[in-house]
Design a protein around this motif. Structure first.
Motif, mmCIF file in Angstrom:
data_model
loop_
_atom_site.group_PDB
_atom_site.id
_atom_site.type_symbol
_atom_site.label_atom_id
_atom_site.label_comp_id
_atom_site.label_asym_id
_atom_site.label_seq_id
_atom_site.Cartn_x
_atom_site.Cartn_y
_atom_site.Cartn_z
ATOM 1 N N GLY A 78 0.756 -1.235 0.000
ATOM 2 C CA GLY A 78 0.000 0.000 0.000
ATOM 3 C C GLY A 78 0.791 1.293 0.000
ATOM 4 N N LEU A 79 2.025 1.274 0.477
ATOM 5 C CA LEU A 79 2.785 2.522 0.568
ATOM 6 C C LEU A 79 3.263 2.990 -0.807
ATOM 7 N N ASP A 80 3.060 4.254 -1.064
ATOM 8 C CA ASP A 80 3.627 4.902 -2.246
ATOM 9 C C ASP A 80 5.013 5.420 -1.862
ATOM 10 N N PRO A 81 6.050 5.145 -2.669
ATOM 11 C CA PRO A 81 7.381 5.670 -2.324
ATOM 12 C C PRO A 81 7.400 7.167 -2.072
ATOM 13 N N ALA A 82 6.496 7.917 -2.697
ATOM 14 C CA ALA A 82 6.467 9.364 -2.501
ATOM 15 C C ALA A 82 6.112 9.744 -1.062
ATOM 16 N N GLU A 83 5.479 8.825 -0.328
ATOM 17 C CA GLU A 83 5.130 9.090 1.074
ATOM 18 C C GLU A 83 6.339 8.963 2.002
ATOM 19 N N VAL A 84 7.402 8.321 1.516
ATOM 20 C CA VAL A 84 8.523 7.914 2.358
ATOM 21 C C VAL A 84 9.657 8.928 2.280
ATOM 22 N N SER A 85 10.243 9.234 3.430
ATOM 23 C CA SER A 85 11.466 10.038 3.482
ATOM 24 C C SER A 85 12.552 9.190 4.127
ATOM 25 N N GLY A 86 13.340 8.539 3.289
ATOM 26 C CA GLY A 86 14.358 7.626 3.787
ATOM 27 C C GLY A 86 14.204 6.261 3.147
ATOM 28 N N ARG A 87 14.360 5.223 3.942
ATOM 29 C CA ARG A 87 14.324 3.862 3.378
ATOM 30 C C ARG A 87 13.667 2.909 4.368
ATOM 31 N N LEU A 88 12.764 2.099 3.849
ATOM 32 C CA LEU A 88 12.124 1.041 4.615
ATOM 33 C C LEU A 88 12.571 -0.301 4.046
ATOM 34 N N ILE A 89 13.077 -1.168 4.907
ATOM 35 C CA ILE A 89 13.447 -2.525 4.517
ATOM 36 C C ILE A 89 12.534 -3.475 5.272
ATOM 37 N N PHE A 90 11.734 -4.220 4.535
ATOM 38 C CA PHE A 90 10.763 -5.134 5.135
ATOM 39 C C PHE A 90 11.242 -6.576 5.005
ATOM 40 N N ILE A 91 11.193 -7.307 6.108
ATOM 41 C CA ILE A 91 11.389 -8.759 6.082
ATOM 42 C C ILE A 91 10.183 -9.363 6.802
ATOM 43 N N PRO A 92 9.053 -9.491 6.074
ATOM 44 C CA PRO A 92 7.768 -9.782 6.714
ATOM 45 C C PRO A 92 7.582 -11.228 7.166
ATOM 46 N N ALA A 93 8.326 -12.140 6.589
ATOM 47 C CA ALA A 93 8.236 -13.555 6.972
ATOM 48 C C ALA A 93 9.656 -14.089 7.074
ATOM 49 N N ILE A 94 10.441 -13.455 7.964
ATOM 50 C CA ILE A 94 11.879 -13.696 7.988
ATOM 51 C C ILE A 94 12.215 -15.169 8.239
ATOM 52 N N ASN A 95 11.474 -15.815 9.119
ATOM 53 C CA ASN A 95 11.717 -17.245 9.370
ATOM 54 C C ASN A 95 10.801 -18.033 8.448
ATOM 55 N N GLN A 96 11.092 -17.975 7.154
ATOM 56 C CA GLN A 96 10.182 -18.516 6.144
ATOM 57 C C GLN A 96 9.799 -19.975 6.383
ATOM 58 N N PRO A 97 10.721 -20.865 6.722
ATOM 59 C CA PRO A 97 10.309 -22.252 6.956
ATOM 60 C C PRO A 97 9.317 -22.386 8.102
ATOM 61 N N ALA A 98 9.505 -21.604 9.184
ATOM 62 C CA ALA A 98 8.589 -21.664 10.320
ATOM 63 C C ALA A 98 7.244 -21.043 9.976
ATOM 64 N N VAL A 99 7.250 -19.952 9.182
ATOM 65 C CA VAL A 99 6.001 -19.318 8.779
ATOM 66 C C VAL A 99 5.169 -20.273 7.932
ATOM 67 N N VAL A 100 5.795 -20.950 6.989
ATOM 68 C CA VAL A 100 5.083 -21.909 6.145
ATOM 69 C C VAL A 100 4.503 -23.040 6.984
ATOM 70 N N ALA A 101 5.244 -23.463 7.998
ATOM 71 C CA ALA A 101 4.795 -24.573 8.852
ATOM 72 C C ALA A 101 3.842 -24.114 9.956
#
Length: 340
Positions: A78-101
Motif C-alpha cells: 500500500g505505501l507509495d514511495p512518494a510518502e517515504v522520506s528515507g528507506r524502509l526494509i521489510f522482512i515480513p516472513a523472515i523465518n520462512q520455513p517456520a512461517v510456512v509450517a
C-alpha cells in the motif's frame, strides 16, 4: 569478512540502494535429499525515497505469530514511495520455513530464530537467516522494529516492547519509539538477559530497537491487528520516515511495566493448569495464581501456584496441558522511567 561471506551465500534479488519500491527475496541455500542445489526464498522488500533514516521492519521471526506479517504485507503493497522520506526494509516472513509450517521454530533444524543471533553464515538454515539480518541488513539500519505476538503457547496483553539500550541515550530512544507505538501497555523486556535475540543484536549494532507482543493464542486478534497497523505507522512517523500528520494518538497514555527476575511462573508438575485471574488483573506476590490438576489421578490434590511479583497478569499459557518447565503465567511489574 562475515558480511562478504553472508552476501555471497545468501544473495538478494533487490538493490537496497535503488530508489522506488522493490519486492524480492534473498536465497538461503538448502541442499536436501530432494533438491541438491535448492534454496529457501525469504521475502524482502525495499521502499526508498529521498533523505531520511533507514528502518528495518521484521515479522514472522516465529512462524505462529501473525499480526506482524499481515501488517508488513499491507504496508509493502500500500505505501507509495512518494510518502517515504528515507528507506524502509521489510522482512515480513523472515523465518520462512517456520512461517510456512505455522510453528514457532524452524521445521528444518528445530532452532528458534530469536535465540540464534548474530547467526552464522556457515551454520544451519536458521543461523544463516539470522546472519543475513545481522551482517547484511543491520549495518544499513538506524531503527529496528520486530513484530511479535504470543504465538501458539501464550496469550499476551497487546503491547509495545522496550529493548534495554546499551547506553542511556539509546535506551531513551528505545523508550520514546516504543511509547510512540501507542499501545495501552509498554513493557521493558530483556528476555532474561539473553543477547541472542534480534532486538538485542540490533541494539548492539547501535540501532534504536523496539518490539511488540500482539496477543497470541495461535490466531489473529482483531484488536491486536488494528493496534499493530496504526502502531507501526506511528513509529515510522515518530522517526521521520512517514509524515507526522499520519500519527493516530492513543486514547490514553501507555502504562509502563517491566519483566523482573520473578515475572515468570514455571510449572514443576505434569498436569492441567487452571489460572485464577484474567489478563490485566492486578496481583500481588504470594497471592494464589493457579492450580495444576491431575486429571487421571482424581484422588490427588491439585498443586497451588503463587505469584512471585507484584504487577499485572501480562501473559498466560494458552494450552491447558503443562509439564515441568512450562511457563504458565507472566507478571509485568510497574516500571519507573529514569530521567535521560
Amino acid at each position: 569478512m562475515e558480511r562478504n561471506i553472508t552476501q555471497q551465500l545468501t544473495p538478494a534479488t533487490v538493490d537496497f540502494d535503488k530508489p522506488g519500491k522493490q519486492i524480492g527475496v534473498f536465497h538461503v541455500p538448502l541442499s536436501s535429499h530432494d533438491d541438491a542445489w535448492g534454496v529457501i526464498p525469504v521475502p524482502v522488500a525495499v521502499i526508498k525515497n529521498g533523505e531520511g533514516p533507514t528502518v528495518i521492519l521484521e515479522g514472522g521471526n516465529h512462524g505462529d505469530e501473525y499480526e506482524g506479517p499481515i501488517t508488513l504485507g499491507e504496508l509493502i503493497r500500500g505505501l507509495d514511495p512518494a510518502e517515504v522520506s528515507g528507506r524502509l526494509i521489510f522482512i515480513p516472513a523472515i523465518n520462512q520455513p517456520a512461517v510456512v509450517a505455522g510453528r514457532r521454530v524452524s521445521p528444518i533444524d528445530g532452532l528458534n530464530l530469536n535465540r540464534t543471533f548474530p547467526g552464522d553464515p556457515l551454520g544451519t538454515t536458521t543461523q544463516q537467516i539470522a546472519a543475513f539480518v545481522n551482517d547484511v541488513l543491520f549495518p544499513m539500519g538506524d531503527v529496528f522494529v520486530d513484530l511479535h505476538s504470543g504465538g501458539s503457547s501464550l496469550d499476551i496483553i497487546p503491547s509495545a516492547v522496550i529493548e534495554p539500550g546499551k547506553t542511556p541515550e539509546q535506551h531513551e530512544a528505545n523508550v520514546n519509539a516504543a511509547l510512540a507505538f501507542g499501545a495501552p501497555v509498554t513493557v521493558v523486556i530483556d528476555n532474561r538477559g539473553d543477547p541472542r535475540t534480534a532486538t538485542a543484536s540490533a541494539a548492539l549494532a547501535g540501532m534504536t530497537a523496539i518490539g511488540t507482543e500482539m496477543a497470541g493464542a495461535g490466531t489473529v486478534s482483531i484488536d491486536a491487528l488494528a493496534l499493530c497497523r496504526r502502531g507501526v505507522r506511528n513509529v515510522l512517523a515518530h522517526v521521520g520516515v512517514l509524515p507526522g500528520e499520519t500519527v493516530v494518538a492513543p486514547e490514553a497514555p501507555s502504562r509502563l511495566y517491566e519483566l523482573t527476575g520473578k515475572a515468570h511462573l514455571i510449572a514443576e508438575d505434569d498436569g492441567v493448569f487452571e489460572p485464577i485471574h484474567k489478563l490485566g488483573t492486578e496481583v500481588r506476590a504470594g497471592e494464589l495464581a493457579g492450580r495444576i490438576h491431575f486429571l487421571t489421578q482424581p484422588g490427588r490434590t491439585p498443586i497451588e501456584m503463587h505469584y512471585r511479583a507484584d504487577g499485572i497478569v501480562y501473559g498466560r499459557r494458552q494450552p491447558g496441558r503443562v509439564r515441568p518447565g512450562n511457563c504458565c503465567l507472566v507478571v509485568a511489574s510497574p516500571y519507573e522511567r529514569k530521567p535521560a
